[in-house]
Write a protein that holds these residues in place. Structure first.
Motif, PDB file in Angstrom:
ATOM      1  N   TYR A   1       1.085  -1.357   0.210  1.00  0.00           N
ATOM      2  CA  TYR A   1       0.097  -0.040  -0.103  1.00  0.00           C
ATOM      3  C   TYR A   1       1.019   1.215  -0.199  1.00  0.00           C
ATOM      4  CZ  TYR A   1      -3.787  -3.145   1.564  1.00  0.00           C
ATOM      5  OH  TYR A   1      -4.595  -4.121   1.654  1.00  0.00           O
TER       6      TYR A   1
ATOM      7  N   ILE B   1       0.815   3.794   1.798  1.00  0.00           N
ATOM      8  CA  ILE B   1       0.216   4.320   2.993  1.00  0.00           C
ATOM      9  C   ILE B   1       1.430   3.730   3.880  1.00  0.00           C
ATOM     10  CG2 ILE B   1      -1.538   4.465   4.652  1.00  0.00           C
ATOM     11  CD1 ILE B   1      -3.530   3.501   2.636  1.00  0.00           C
TER      12      ILE B   1
ATOM     13  N   PHE C   1      -0.463   8.629   3.306  1.00  0.00           N
ATOM     14  CA  PHE C   1      -0.024   8.524   1.952  1.00  0.00           C
ATOM     15  C   PHE C   1       1.336   8.896   1.779  1.00  0.00           C
ATOM     16  CE2 PHE C   1      -4.868   9.704   1.760  1.00  0.00           C
ATOM     17  CZ  PHE C   1      -5.266   8.531   1.708  1.00  0.00           C
TER      18      PHE C   1
ATOM     19  N   SER D   1       1.515   9.204  -4.784  1.00  0.00           N
ATOM     20  CA  SER D   1       0.476   9.235  -5.399  1.00  0.00           C
ATOM     21  C   SER D   1       0.579   8.184  -6.704  1.00  0.00           C
ATOM     22  CB  SER D   1       0.477  10.664  -6.262  1.00  0.00           C
ATOM     23  OG  SER D   1       1.532  10.607  -7.225  1.00  0.00           O
TER      24      SER D   1
ATOM     25  N   ASP E   1      -5.123   9.566 -10.135  1.00  0.00           N
ATOM     26  CA  ASP E   1      -5.054  10.741  -8.929  1.00  0.00           C
ATOM     27  C   ASP E   1      -6.109  11.705  -9.158  1.00  0.00           C
ATOM     28  OD1 ASP E   1      -2.671   9.209  -7.730  1.00  0.00           O
ATOM     29  OD2 ASP E   1      -1.496  10.399  -9.119  1.00  0.00           O
TER      30      ASP E   1
ATOM     31  N   ARG F   1      -3.162   2.748  -7.458  1.00  0.00           N
ATOM     32  CA  ARG F   1      -3.194   3.072  -6.055  1.00  0.00           C
ATOM     33  C   ARG F   1      -4.592   3.073  -5.651  1.00  0.00           C
ATOM     34  NH1 ARG F   1      -1.991   8.778  -2.828  1.00  0.00           N
ATOM     35  NH2 ARG F   1      -3.705   9.471  -4.095  1.00  0.00           N
TER      36      ARG F   1
ATOM     37  N   SER G   1      -5.555   1.740  -2.860  1.00  0.00           N
ATOM     38  CA  SER G   1      -5.734   1.716  -1.331  1.00  0.00           C
ATOM     39  C   SER G   1      -6.575   2.777  -0.845  1.00  0.00           C
ATOM     40  CB  SER G   1      -4.649   1.687  -0.595  1.00  0.00           C
ATOM     41  OG  SER G   1      -3.683   2.792  -1.240  1.00  0.00           O
ATOM     42  N   THR G   2      -6.569   3.969  -1.716  1.00  0.00           N
ATOM     43  CA  THR G   2      -7.195   5.198  -1.312  1.00  0.00           C
ATOM     44  C   THR G   2      -8.567   5.233  -1.661  1.00  0.00           C
ATOM     45  OG1 THR G   2      -6.983   6.027  -3.465  1.00  0.00           O
ATOM     46  CG2 THR G   2      -5.354   6.708  -1.958  1.00  0.00           C
ATOM     47  N   LYS G   3      -9.211   3.994  -2.445  1.00  0.00           N
ATOM     48  CA  LYS G   3     -10.498   3.877  -2.437  1.00  0.00           C
ATOM     49  C   LYS G   3     -11.082   2.684  -1.706  1.00  0.00           C
ATOM     50  CE  LYS G   3     -11.497   5.373  -6.949  1.00  0.00           C
ATOM     51  NZ  LYS G   3     -12.232   5.215  -8.373  1.00  0.00           N
TER      52      LYS G   3
ATOM     53  N   LYS H   1     -13.865   5.664   3.580  1.00  0.00           N
ATOM     54  CA  LYS H   1     -14.562   5.812   2.470  1.00  0.00           C
ATOM     55  C   LYS H   1     -16.206   5.362   2.489  1.00  0.00           C
ATOM     56  CE  LYS H   1     -11.365   8.026  -0.113  1.00  0.00           C
ATOM     57  NZ  LYS H   1     -10.104   8.151   0.917  1.00  0.00           N
TER      58      LYS H   1
ATOM     59  N   ASP I   1      -1.215  -1.820  -4.276  1.00  0.00           N
ATOM     60  CA  ASP I   1      -0.702  -0.723  -5.098  1.00  0.00           C
ATOM     61  C   ASP I   1       0.605  -1.163  -5.796  1.00  0.00           C
ATOM     62  OD1 ASP I   1      -2.998   0.589  -3.775  1.00  0.00           O
ATOM     63  OD2 ASP I   1      -1.697   1.764  -2.501  1.00  0.00           O
TER      64      ASP I   1
END
Length: 378
Positions: free
Chosen positions: A52, A54, A60, A63, A96, A153, A155-157, A162, A192
């Motif tokens: 990840y 992260i 984070f 990007s 991004d 990437r 992991s952000t979702k 979220k 990621d």
């Protein structure tokens, strides 16, 4: 028309690998409770670690564009520098931002020179679309070389925050305070990372190259409805209602931007249509698959591996089971980057010899698309 060779493959995986037991400490628990689906999904998918962008403090670190730029930079040395690039092709399903394009942002980080750029959207096949654009450009003589990438990437979702608004809403209605399985399923699958390939119109003098014999792709969107999606919601008639038609409040309450999977539709079609498209590509290329030395299938889960092997065998396609090569358990499902990461590991293994035949196979469950490439070691 020029011959096209993959002369270098590189990768970039962020931070330290995350084990199965560490996942929720990084991604967070939805509504503060451990997932009831996590162990079931992990038991079936066979993934043991993933990466990840992260850190352990939840910050984070990279990007998507940065992951991609790092992978590309690993291609360069004194004999081929960033200033020798003529074409940059970038594929991803998790850019991004909506605008500008992913390739433009990667080029901005490279900060090398003026060059042609191309961005391929989609899901897992985006990396193969990137490869095909570069392949056709070099083959046609439009460029002498191309750098092609696949990166994610995700992991952000799939972070717990979220889903917080939707989880709170479910709890207030005295329902189970968990996200519907179609939304949680992919939390335990995705990873990621980024991979990059250098394509040139001449092969390496002092090391092995991979000649691209052909790249083919097929879509079944004309007959199948959407299976995997983000930025919308699936309606009863199978159509997708766009995020632009929801209020900003609904974006949070219904986790419109989470990645969702219709698992029943996936189970019913992903293998069947995959083998059907394989039959189509081998017929078109008049190719006997029995001489494939390395078969690199992008599979989202080992759950599908035996099913795919069985269906291939029943179809009469003689792809040797001994040729299978995958690294899913070690890097996770990295979407459009997965095929790059597999090929990089194979090329670095020291196992390849001149004359070996390699088949790349990438399915995409978005609306069921499939991409293939055939390579010869030289």
């Amino acid at each position: 028309m020029k011959d096209v060779y993959i002369t270098r493959v590189s990768k970039f995986l962020p931070n330290d690998p995350i084990s199965n037991d560490e996942m929720e400490s990084v991604l967070g628990q939805i509504n503060g409770k451990p997932s009831k689906a996590r162990r079931v999904v992990l038991r079936n998918n066979g993934i043991e670690r993933r990466y990840y962008a992260i850190n352990k403090d939840g910050e984070f670190t990279h990007s998507n564009a940065k992951l991609t730029q790092e992978a590309i930079s690993n291609l360069f040395d004194d004999s081929f520098t960033e200033n020798d690039m003529e074409l940059l092709c970038c594929g991803t399903s998790t850019p991004d931002q909506l605008l500008p394009s992913h390739a433009a942002m990667v080029h901005g980080l490279l900060a090398n020179r003026n060059l042609e750029i191309n961005s391929a959207s989609g899901i897992c096949c985006a990396g193969m679309s990137s490869l095909k654009f570069g392949y056709l450009s070099v083959k046609a003589g439009n460029s002498n070389n191309a750098v092609c990438t696949g990166s994610e990437r995700a992991s952000t979702k799939i972070l717990a925050n979220k889903f917080k608004e939707e989880a709170d809403s479910l709890a207030s209605l005295e329902k189970l305070p968990i996200i519907a399985f179609k939304k949680e399923f992919l939390r335990w699958m995705l990873s990621d990372g980024a991979g990059a390939m250098l394509l040139q119109n001449k092969k390496n003098d002092d090391s092995l190259s991979l000649k691209i014999d052909w790249v083919e792709s097929y879509s079944f969107a004309h007959e199948l409805e959407t299976c995997m999606y983000s930025g919308g919601e699936k309606l009863e008639d199978g159509s997708i209602k766009s995020w632009t038609e929801y209020s900003s409040k609904q974006w949070l309450e219904e986790s419109i931007f989470s990645i969702k999977q219709d698992v029943k539709l996936l189970e019913k079609n992903v293998i069947e249509k995959g083998v059907e498209s394989m039959e189509m590509v081998f017929k078109k290329q008049s190719k006997d698959p029995s001489d494939i030395d390395y078969f690199l299938p992008h599979i989202s889960s080992y759950y599908f591996a035996d099913k795919l092997k069985k269906c291939i065998k029943e179809s009469g396609l003689n792809i040797p089971e001994s040729s299978w090569f995958t690294n899913l358990s070690k890097v996770g499902n990295v979407g459009s980057a997965s095929i790059y990461l597999m090929l990089e590991e194979l090329m670095s293994s020291g196992r390849l010899k001149k004359g070996d035949k390699i088949m790349l196979s990438v399915p995409e469950s978005g609306r069921f698309s499939y991409a293939y490439a055939h390579l010869t070691v030289c």
